[in-house]
Design a protein around this motif. Structure first.
Motif, PDB file in Angstrom:
ATOM      1  N   TYR A   1     -19.732   4.500  -1.277  1.00  0.00           N
ATOM      2  CA  TYR A   1     -19.967   4.274   0.153  1.00  0.00           C
ATOM      3  C   TYR A   1     -20.848   5.353   0.782  1.00  0.00           C
ATOM      4  O   TYR A   1     -21.682   5.049   1.629  1.00  0.00           O
ATOM      5  CB  TYR A   1     -18.635   4.188   0.918  1.00  0.00           C
ATOM      6  CG  TYR A   1     -17.958   2.856   0.746  1.00  0.00           C
ATOM      7  CD1 TYR A   1     -18.492   1.711   1.340  1.00  0.00           C
ATOM      8  CD2 TYR A   1     -16.820   2.731  -0.027  1.00  0.00           C
ATOM      9  CE1 TYR A   1     -17.885   0.475   1.171  1.00  0.00           C
ATOM     10  CE2 TYR A   1     -16.208   1.500  -0.210  1.00  0.00           C
ATOM     11  CZ  TYR A   1     -16.749   0.376   0.390  1.00  0.00           C
ATOM     12  OH  TYR A   1     -16.159  -0.833   0.224  1.00  0.00           O
TER      13      TYR A   1
ATOM     14  N   ARG B   1      -5.420  15.336  -6.765  1.00  0.00           N
ATOM     15  CA  ARG B   1      -5.003  13.991  -6.362  1.00  0.00           C
ATOM     16  C   ARG B   1      -6.001  12.922  -6.794  1.00  0.00           C
ATOM     17  O   ARG B   1      -5.637  11.769  -7.004  1.00  0.00           O
ATOM     18  CB  ARG B   1      -4.919  13.906  -4.832  1.00  0.00           C
ATOM     19  CG  ARG B   1      -3.629  14.416  -4.254  1.00  0.00           C
ATOM     20  CD  ARG B   1      -3.736  14.362  -2.732  1.00  0.00           C
ATOM     21  NE  ARG B   1      -2.452  14.628  -2.109  1.00  0.00           N
ATOM     22  CZ  ARG B   1      -1.659  13.673  -1.622  1.00  0.00           C
ATOM     23  NH1 ARG B   1      -2.037  12.421  -1.648  1.00  0.00           N
ATOM     24  NH2 ARG B   1      -0.502  13.982  -1.094  1.00  0.00           N
TER      25      ARG B   1
ATOM     26  N   ARG C   1      -9.924   4.435   2.667  1.00  0.00           N
ATOM     27  CA  ARG C   1     -10.023   3.627   1.443  1.00  0.00           C
ATOM     28  C   ARG C   1      -9.609   4.392   0.200  1.00  0.00           C
ATOM     29  O   ARG C   1      -9.197   3.791  -0.784  1.00  0.00           O
ATOM     30  CB  ARG C   1     -11.458   3.130   1.253  1.00  0.00           C
ATOM     31  CG  ARG C   1     -11.786   1.983   2.176  1.00  0.00           C
ATOM     32  CD  ARG C   1     -13.222   1.547   2.024  1.00  0.00           C
ATOM     33  NE  ARG C   1     -13.598   0.698   3.127  1.00  0.00           N
ATOM     34  CZ  ARG C   1     -14.632   0.938   3.930  1.00  0.00           C
ATOM     35  NH1 ARG C   1     -15.408   1.977   3.725  1.00  0.00           N
ATOM     36  NH2 ARG C   1     -14.901   0.114   4.909  1.00  0.00           N
TER      37      ARG C   1
ATOM     38  N   TYR D   1      -5.065   3.267  -9.714  1.00  0.00           N
ATOM     39  CA  TYR D   1      -6.216   2.460  -9.300  1.00  0.00           C
ATOM     40  C   TYR D   1      -7.104   2.177 -10.511  1.00  0.00           C
ATOM     41  O   TYR D   1      -7.406   3.068 -11.311  1.00  0.00           O
ATOM     42  CB  TYR D   1      -7.025   3.223  -8.241  1.00  0.00           C
ATOM     43  CG  TYR D   1      -8.172   2.438  -7.631  1.00  0.00           C
ATOM     44  CD1 TYR D   1      -7.972   1.609  -6.530  1.00  0.00           C
ATOM     45  CD2 TYR D   1      -9.455   2.511  -8.171  1.00  0.00           C
ATOM     46  CE1 TYR D   1      -9.016   0.900  -5.980  1.00  0.00           C
ATOM     47  CE2 TYR D   1     -10.508   1.793  -7.629  1.00  0.00           C
ATOM     48  CZ  TYR D   1     -10.281   0.989  -6.523  1.00  0.00           C
ATOM     49  OH  TYR D   1     -11.321   0.271  -5.976  1.00  0.00           O
TER      50      TYR D   1
ATOM     51  N   HIS E   1      -3.820   0.371  -6.020  1.00  0.00           N
ATOM     52  CA  HIS E   1      -3.925   1.445  -5.045  1.00  0.00           C
ATOM     53  C   HIS E   1      -3.115   2.600  -5.611  1.00  0.00           C
ATOM     54  O   HIS E   1      -2.225   2.393  -6.422  1.00  0.00           O
ATOM     55  CB  HIS E   1      -3.355   0.978  -3.692  1.00  0.00           C
ATOM     56  CG  HIS E   1      -3.660   1.913  -2.567  1.00  0.00           C
ATOM     57  ND1 HIS E   1      -4.933   2.102  -2.100  1.00  0.00           N
ATOM     58  CD2 HIS E   1      -2.850   2.722  -1.833  1.00  0.00           C
ATOM     59  CE1 HIS E   1      -4.896   2.995  -1.113  1.00  0.00           C
ATOM     60  NE2 HIS E   1      -3.651   3.375  -0.934  1.00  0.00           N
ATOM     61  N   GLY E   2      -3.449   3.825  -5.223  1.00  0.00           N
ATOM     62  CA  GLY E   2      -2.707   4.966  -5.751  1.00  0.00           C
ATOM     63  C   GLY E   2      -3.281   5.456  -7.071  1.00  0.00           C
ATOM     64  O   GLY E   2      -4.394   5.093  -7.447  1.00  0.00           O
ATOM     65  N   LEU E   3      -2.491   6.261  -7.782  1.00  0.00           N
ATOM     66  CA  LEU E   3      -3.042   6.961  -8.951  1.00  0.00           C
ATOM     67  C   LEU E   3      -3.343   6.043 -10.124  1.00  0.00           C
ATOM     68  O   LEU E   3      -4.028   6.440 -11.063  1.00  0.00           O
ATOM     69  CB  LEU E   3      -2.128   8.131  -9.360  1.00  0.00           C
ATOM     70  CG  LEU E   3      -0.678   7.853  -9.693  1.00  0.00           C
ATOM     71  CD1 LEU E   3      -0.503   7.536 -11.168  1.00  0.00           C
ATOM     72  CD2 LEU E   3       0.156   9.082  -9.363  1.00  0.00           C
TER      73      LEU E   3
ATOM     74  N   SER F   1     -13.241  -4.425   2.330  1.00  0.00           N
ATOM     75  CA  SER F   1     -13.240  -3.270   1.439  1.00  0.00           C
ATOM     76  C   SER F   1     -11.858  -2.629   1.271  1.00  0.00           C
ATOM     77  O   SER F   1     -11.686  -1.785   0.417  1.00  0.00           O
ATOM     78  CB  SER F   1     -14.243  -2.237   1.939  1.00  0.00           C
ATOM     79  OG  SER F   1     -14.004  -1.967   3.291  1.00  0.00           O
TER      80      SER F   1
ATOM     81  N   ARG G   1       0.822  -1.213   0.000  1.00  0.00           N
ATOM     82  CA  ARG G   1       0.000   0.000   0.000  1.00  0.00           C
ATOM     83  C   ARG G   1       0.861   1.270   0.000  1.00  0.00           C
ATOM     84  O   ARG G   1       0.594   2.222  -0.736  1.00  0.00           O
ATOM     85  CB  ARG G   1      -0.901  -0.034   1.239  1.00  0.00           C
ATOM     86  CG  ARG G   1      -2.116   0.847   1.145  1.00  0.00           C
ATOM     87  CD  ARG G   1      -2.960   0.688   2.399  1.00  0.00           C
ATOM     88  NE  ARG G   1      -3.498   1.976   2.751  1.00  0.00           N
ATOM     89  CZ  ARG G   1      -4.751   2.357   2.528  1.00  0.00           C
ATOM     90  NH1 ARG G   1      -5.596   1.527   1.985  1.00  0.00           N
ATOM     91  NH2 ARG G   1      -5.161   3.548   2.857  1.00  0.00           N
TER      92      ARG G   1
ATOM     93  N   ALA H   1      -8.267  10.149  -8.282  1.00  0.00           N
ATOM     94  CA  ALA H   1      -8.092   9.283  -9.453  1.00  0.00           C
ATOM     95  C   ALA H   1      -9.438   8.839 -10.015  1.00  0.00           C
ATOM     96  O   ALA H   1      -9.493   8.020 -10.928  1.00  0.00           O
ATOM     97  CB  ALA H   1      -7.236   8.070  -9.091  1.00  0.00           C
TER      98      ALA H   1
ATOM     99  N   PRO I   1      -7.911   5.633  -2.758  1.00  0.00           N
ATOM    100  CA  PRO I   1      -6.613   5.137  -3.235  1.00  0.00           C
ATOM    101  C   PRO I   1      -5.538   6.214  -3.329  1.00  0.00           C
ATOM    102  O   PRO I   1      -4.355   5.903  -3.327  1.00  0.00           O
ATOM    103  CB  PRO I   1      -6.916   4.588  -4.635  1.00  0.00           C
ATOM    104  CG  PRO I   1      -8.392   4.565  -4.781  1.00  0.00           C
ATOM    105  CD  PRO I   1      -8.976   5.494  -3.770  1.00  0.00           C
ATOM    106  N   THR I   2      -5.904   7.479  -3.434  1.00  0.00           N
ATOM    107  CA  THR I   2      -4.892   8.511  -3.615  1.00  0.00           C
ATOM    108  C   THR I   2      -4.839   9.504  -2.459  1.00  0.00           C
ATOM    109  O   THR I   2      -4.189  10.543  -2.570  1.00  0.00           O
ATOM    110  CB  THR I   2      -5.140   9.291  -4.924  1.00  0.00           C
ATOM    111  OG1 THR I   2      -6.505   9.730  -4.954  1.00  0.00           O
ATOM    112  CG2 THR I   2      -4.875   8.423  -6.138  1.00  0.00           C
TER     113      THR I   2
END
Lengths: 370, 77
Positions: free
Chosen positions: B23, B13, B58, A322, A318-320, A311, A35, B15, B60-61
């Motif tokens: 959610y 930021r 959660r 995704y 993960h990250g940009l 979840s 992560r 994505a 991601p960015t």
């Protein structure tokens, strides 16, 4: 990550070398380590080379996973509007229609039936092609190219020829769409952004999207159905409590983790992860499979629990980077799995489990009765 | 008892993962043009605090941050 899942077999962050070289590399297996690396922009996904310019030339045009910001930001922004939750919801009736048609065909064909050939691949390819605006008549040829082009095809010549044929077909399609953009994802991309995209970028974008929509989503559906069929208690629970479908879909996505390793990274500068330092220029492979506590295709899915809140899993990365199509994949899996079980609540394997054959990202056939 | 909070989003930021919208659709929205996050409300009230913190983790960015009133800013660690 849920505490109930067993810890990865491997150490969280292992130092090694790139096979056949003396270049230093790292393998991340731990949830926190993976992560941290995936969300850190000091790691690049652009193929490494002597200079930054040479590195950029190695990028497959249109393959978003190989771009770093700011080019990544520019290209991804052209596509994100196509995959919003609202857009995905408008596509739901189309996908449900495709699924119901296939279920009618299964019912008509009689038992046993191969779920992979008759349900999984048709659902994934009809959905993917409808989204991108690929003519129905071309779908069989295109899915054959995709299948022959898969990385674990032992026939290298066939694999390379299929890869070329796939790109040639999509190049032709994009030139046609330049002249007459339809009301589909690729048509809209050309209408809205066509002037700022090269032919190679357009073709590459189509190739990347379709290669995710069909083999990746289809592979997850097929392997996910294996997981449910080999855990009859979980399958029965879902039949009894259909409201668990969203949890079940998330668990299927986690337990399959169809992309076992995230795109390889290179450190652009020294980065401390825990008490270890990944040096500038080091390669990093992140195991999504280990981080998610998932099993490779063919191994028993002994951790499947559709009531689990998972979840935080990283099957979509993960990250940009995704996964752009995560909401679409969830919707497609929900439509396919919930409707299959509604139509055939007693569905079960028609052959012993150990007769199933697997490739790197799918199960070859899945004979079932109901 | 959770404290009152204020949500901030960083659209550079973001994505466009849709996770926050799926959610907490009453709090988050998504632009039809670029898929990036929009806020329906920046102050959803104390009842939503735990759910909002879940979404912060959660994302991601790390594009969502919450600031508890009269407290330090918290970002996904």
């Amino acid at each position: 990550m849920p505490k109930s899942l067993k810890a990865p077999d491997q150490a969280p962050l292992v130092e090694t070398v790139v096979p056949g070289t003396s270049d230093r590399a790292w393998i991340a297996n731990g949830y926190d380590e993976v992560r941290a690396i995936l969300s850190d922009t000091r790691f690049s996904t652009t193929p490494p080379a002597e200079t930054a310019e040479a590195s950029r030339r190695l990028v497959q045009p249109g393959n978003l996973l190989q771009y770093d910001p700011p080019e990544h930001t520019r290209l991804r922004k052209m596509l994100t509007g196509e995959f919003t939750l609202r857009r995905v919801r408008t596509l739901e009736p189309l996908v449900e229609g495709i699924v119901e048609d296939r279920l009618d065909a299964l019912e008509g064909a009689g038992q046993p039936v191969d779920l992979v050939g008759q349900f999984v691949w048709p659902t994934a390819s009809l959905t993917g092609c409808a989204m991108l605006g690929i003519p129905r008549d071309d779908q069989t040829e295109l899915t054959r190219h995709l299948d022959n082009n898969r990385l674990d095809n032992p026939d290298r010549e066939q694999r390379d020829m299929a890869g070329t044929a796939y790109l040639v077909y999509l190049g032709k399609l994009m030139r046609q769409k330049r002249r007459d953009p339809g009301d589909d994802l690729l048509g809209r991309l050309i209408r809205d952004h066509g002037r700022s995209l090269t032919e190679a970028e357009l073709t590459g974008t189509a190739a990347t999207l379709l290669a995710s929509l069909i083999p990746i989503t289809g592979g997850t559906l097929g392997l996910g159905l294996v997981g449910l069929l080999e855990n009859p208690d979980q399958l029965a629970l879902l039949v009894e409590r259909p409201e668990l479908i969203d949890h079940a879909v998330e668990e299927v996505i986690r337990s399959v983790t169809i992309i076992p390793h995230a795109s390889p990274r290179t450190a652009k500068e020294d980065v401390a992860i825990g008490d270890q330092v990944i040096k500038a220029g080091d390669f990093v492979a992140c195991s999504l499979l280990e981080a998610n506590g998932a099993r490779p295709p063919g191994e028993p899915q002994d951790t499947l629990d559709i009531t689990r809140d998972n979840s935080g899993h990283m099957a979509f990365g993960h990250g940009l980077h995704y996964c752009l199509g995560a909401s679409l994949a969830r919707m497609e899996l929900r439509a396919a799995i919930s409707r299959l079980l509604r139509r055939f609540p007693k569905v079960r394997l028609a052959v012993p489990r150990d007769e199933l054959r697997f490739t790197a990202k799918s199960v070859e056939t899945l004979p079932v009765t109901w | 008892m959770e404290m009152e909070m204020e949500i901030r989003v960083d659209r550079d930021r973001c994505a466009g993962s849709s996770l926050c919208v799926s959610y907490l659709p009453d709090v988050f929205d998504q632009s039809d043009d670029d898929g990036k996050v929009l806020l329906r409300t920046a102050e959803p009230g104390a009842d939503a605090a735990q759910a909002v913190r879940g979404v912060v983790t959660r994302c991601p960015t790390g594009a969502i941050t919450v600031r508890a009133r009269d407290a330090q800013e918290v970002r996904d660690a």
